[in-house]
Design a protein around this motif. Structure first.
Motif, mmCIF file in Angstrom:
data_model
loop_
_atom_site.group_PDB
_atom_site.id
_atom_site.type_symbol
_atom_site.label_atom_id
_atom_site.label_comp_id
_atom_site.label_asym_id
_atom_site.label_seq_id
_atom_site.Cartn_x
_atom_site.Cartn_y
_atom_site.Cartn_z
ATOM 1 N N ILE A 253 133.955 28.944 108.675
ATOM 2 C CA ILE A 253 133.895 29.917 109.768
ATOM 3 C C ILE A 253 132.537 29.811 110.440
ATOM 4 N N PHE A 254 132.527 29.764 111.778
ATOM 5 C CA PHE A 254 131.287 29.643 112.537
ATOM 6 C C PHE A 254 130.821 30.985 113.076
ATOM 7 N N ASP A 255 129.514 31.100 113.193
ATOM 8 C CA ASP A 255 128.911 32.205 113.919
ATOM 9 C C ASP A 255 129.291 32.052 115.394
ATOM 10 N N GLU A 256 129.614 33.177 116.065
ATOM 11 C CA GLU A 256 130.026 33.124 117.461
ATOM 12 C C GLU A 256 128.896 32.671 118.386
ATOM 13 N N ALA A 257 127.653 32.666 117.906
ATOM 14 C CA ALA A 257 126.537 32.190 118.731
ATOM 15 C C ALA A 257 126.517 30.671 118.839
ATOM 16 N N SER A 258 127.283 29.982 118.022
ATOM 17 C CA SER A 258 127.265 28.519 118.001
ATOM 18 C C SER A 258 127.570 27.944 119.382
ATOM 19 N N SER A 259 126.741 26.981 119.794
ATOM 20 C CA SER A 259 126.917 26.380 121.114
ATOM 21 C C SER A 259 126.151 25.062 121.184
ATOM 22 N N THR A 260 126.825 24.003 121.632
ATOM 23 C CA THR A 260 126.190 22.704 121.844
ATOM 24 C C THR A 260 126.631 22.150 123.197
ATOM 25 N N GLU A 261 125.951 21.112 123.666
ATOM 26 C CA GLU A 261 126.347 20.485 124.928
ATOM 27 C C GLU A 261 127.738 19.876 124.768
ATOM 28 N N LYS A 268 131.176 17.098 113.221
ATOM 29 C CA LYS A 268 132.461 16.793 112.602
ATOM 30 C C LYS A 268 132.356 16.883 111.090
ATOM 31 N N PHE A 269 133.525 17.084 110.463
ATOM 32 C CA PHE A 269 133.634 17.259 109.013
ATOM 33 C C PHE A 269 134.320 16.016 108.444
ATOM 34 N N ALA A 270 133.509 15.014 108.133
ATOM 35 C CA ALA A 270 134.063 13.750 107.644
ATOM 36 C C ALA A 270 134.577 13.916 106.219
ATOM 37 N N LYS A 271 135.634 13.187 105.902
ATOM 38 C CA LYS A 271 136.179 13.219 104.551
ATOM 39 C C LYS A 271 135.230 12.510 103.592
ATOM 40 N N SER A 272 135.057 13.079 102.445
ATOM 41 C CA SER A 272 134.153 12.497 101.459
ATOM 42 C C SER A 272 134.595 11.081 101.112
ATOM 43 N N GLY A 273 133.653 10.141 101.209
ATOM 44 C CA GLY A 273 133.953 8.751 100.877
ATOM 45 C C GLY A 273 134.594 7.972 102.004
ATOM 46 N N ASN A 274 134.854 8.620 103.158
ATOM 47 C CA ASN A 274 135.499 7.909 104.268
ATOM 48 C C ASN A 274 135.121 8.599 105.583
ATOM 49 N N GLU A 275 133.974 8.241 106.136
ATOM 50 C CA GLU A 275 133.469 8.919 107.330
ATOM 51 C C GLU A 275 134.223 8.557 108.596
ATOM 52 N N SER A 276 135.146 7.607 108.507
ATOM 53 C CA SER A 276 135.955 7.269 109.684
ATOM 54 C C SER A 276 137.109 8.247 109.883
ATOM 55 N N GLU A 277 137.343 9.126 108.905
ATOM 56 C CA GLU A 277 138.354 10.166 109.014
ATOM 57 C C GLU A 277 137.683 11.518 108.838
ATOM 58 N N TRP A 278 138.249 12.537 109.495
ATOM 59 C CA TRP A 278 137.611 13.845 109.390
ATOM 60 C C TRP A 278 138.641 14.966 109.430
ATOM 61 N N TRP A 279 138.185 16.138 108.985
ATOM 62 C CA TRP A 279 139.017 17.337 108.975
ATOM 63 C C TRP A 279 138.893 18.034 110.320
ATOM 64 N N GLY A 280 140.011 18.530 110.844
ATOM 65 C CA GLY A 280 139.985 19.252 112.117
ATOM 66 C C GLY A 280 139.667 18.335 113.279
ATOM 67 N N ASP A 281 138.894 18.871 114.241
ATOM 68 C CA ASP A 281 138.523 18.122 115.441
ATOM 69 C C ASP A 281 137.053 17.731 115.389
ATOM 70 N N ILE A 282 136.602 17.087 116.450
ATOM 71 C CA ILE A 282 135.170 16.902 116.677
ATOM 72 C C ILE A 282 134.743 18.058 117.585
ATOM 73 N N TYR A 283 133.825 18.894 117.110
ATOM 74 C CA TYR A 283 133.557 20.173 117.766
ATOM 75 C C TYR A 283 132.284 20.122 118.619
ATOM 76 N N SER A 284 132.358 20.781 119.791
ATOM 77 C CA SER A 284 131.201 20.936 120.669
ATOM 78 C C SER A 284 131.510 22.056 121.660
ATOM 79 N N GLY A 285 130.511 22.413 122.467
ATOM 80 C CA GLY A 285 130.728 23.451 123.461
ATOM 81 C C GLY A 285 130.378 24.837 122.949
ATOM 82 N N SER A 286 131.087 25.851 123.494
ATOM 83 C CA SER A 286 130.741 27.241 123.172
ATOM 84 C C SER A 286 131.869 28.057 122.579
ATOM 85 N N TYR A 287 133.145 27.650 122.736
ATOM 86 C CA TYR A 287 134.240 28.563 122.422
ATOM 87 C C TYR A 287 135.260 28.037 121.415
ATOM 88 N N GLU A 288 135.154 26.788 121.020
ATOM 89 C CA GLU A 288 136.206 26.204 120.190
ATOM 90 C C GLU A 288 135.855 26.149 118.708
#
Length: 369
Positions: A253-261, A268-288
């Motif tokens: 869970i993220f703090d609502e203040a989180s914001s990036t360009e 991103k949340f890469a899978k342990s032992g395999n950084e070419s795959e990840w959990w969820g999306d690649i996150y950026s911005g202010s609302y997602e």
């Protein structure tokens, strides 16, 4: 001129031209010259014509009548129609006020209420409670209740009319997602329904995980808070392993203040032992960000992951802050929504009001302390 000539030559045509049906057709076609002449000749609107212009039980600000009122070219016709029908005249203040009831115009709307320039009459209430014109949309009042920035305005509206402070609008879920709004509704209502108390004291397995907020999750045993610098540095390329021993899966869970360009500074949340795959999306911005702004938490079907944050060389923002915790807290651990509210500084006013209105909540708060 042709119509006038024909009417002067034929009593039958003249009588037909005086019908309310002809008048309403000319109004809907926004033909003020014809409509105003008919009114001057004594043609009146019947109840059916008025309902076509201003449908009962609907949002007056979305009616045909509202479009005429807002059109400067129709001012002469509007003046004559107001004189013909009291309901048309009476709806005009609501038509001007209803479009202000949103986040962008909330200060103006609140000032109008406090000064008496606007009032909460039947037209305003019906407009707020009317079914939305598009399928899947919430009623205007429900949309407003989801907006924490409108809490003061919501409180003023609810105080003005009991229909806007009905019990269906104040519930445990509202308290979790919009505590400032819930506080104002509670103040307007003046009492606390026992079913709300019961819901607040239920274990979280009886409620959606969307009700878990950042502050409450951070207070859970074994949770981990991770955050960037505020603001973060340019050209970052950070990678760190995250592990919660004994967990079968994790929530983030993220703090609502989180914001990036957006799109350039990413997490991103890469899978342990395999950084070419990840959990969820690649996150950026202010609302997602998961768990913030009404979004559900990110669920990671493992007890570990690799957190990777990268930024480019320009436009740094505040950064991110998150809490990672064991999904066992989703159910069976006895964590209640009331404990969540107690742990969240943003809920202090709501908590104070709730404690004052319920001995059960007061006792549970003292036990948690």
């Amino acid at each position: 001129e042709l119509v006038a000539y024909l009417r002067s030559k034929s009593a039958e045509l003249d009588q037909a031209a005086r019908s309310p049906d002809i008048l309403i057709k000319s109004i809907i076609a926004e033909n003020p010259a014809v409509a105003e002449k008919l009114i001057e000749d004594g043609v009146v609107l019947d109840s059916g014509a008025v309902e076509m212009l201003l449908p009962p039980g609907k949002n007056a600000s979305l009616s045909k009548w509202a479009s005429l009122v807002r059109n400067p070219e129709m001012s002469g016709l509007v003046g004559k129609l107001k004189a013909l029908d009291a309901s048309l005249a009476g709806s005009i203040p609501a038509i001007r006020f209803l479009p202000l009831l949103n986040s962008e115009n909330r200060d103006e709307a609140l000032a109008n209420l406090r000064s008496g320039d606007s009032v909460v009459d039947d037209y305003v209430v019906e407009g707020l409670l009317a079914v939305a014109p598009n399928a899947g949309e919430k009623r205007p009042w429900a949309q407003l209740l989801d907006d924490e920035q409108c809490a003061e305005l919501i409180g003023a509206l609810a105080l003005a009319d009991e229909r806007l402070r009905a019990l269906e609008f104040l519930n445990a879920g509202r308290m979790a997602k919009a505590p400032k709004v819930a506080h104002k509704l509670l103040e307007a209502t003046g009492f606390l329904d026992e079913t709300i108390v019961e819901d607040l004291l239920k274990p979280m397995d009886g409620l959606s995980t969307e009700n878990v907020n950042f502050a409450a999750a951070a207070s859970l045993a074994g949770s981990i808070v991770l955050e960037s610098e505020h603001p973060y540095s340019e050209s970052s390329n950070d990678s760190k392993p995250v592990l919660i021993e004994g967990a079968s899966s994790l929530f983030v869970i993220f703090d609502e203040a989180s914001s990036t360009e957006t799109n350039y500074d990413t997490l991103k949340f890469a899978k342990s032992g395999n950084e070419s795959e990840w959990w969820g999306d690649i996150y950026s911005g202010s609302y997602e960000w998961p768990g913030a702004n009404g979004k559900p938490p990110l669920c990671i079907d493992d007890n570990s992951f690799q957190l990777i944050f990268t930024s480019d060389g320009s436009n740094q923002d505040w950064g991110y802050r998150m809490v990672v915790f064991d999904t066992k807290y989703q159910a069976g651990c006895g964590v209640t929504l009331w404990q969540n509210l107690l742990a969240d500084p943003a809920c202090c006013d709501l908590v104070k009001s709730l404690r004052a209105k319920s001995e059960a909540l007061m006792s549970a708060a003292e036990g948690s302390a």
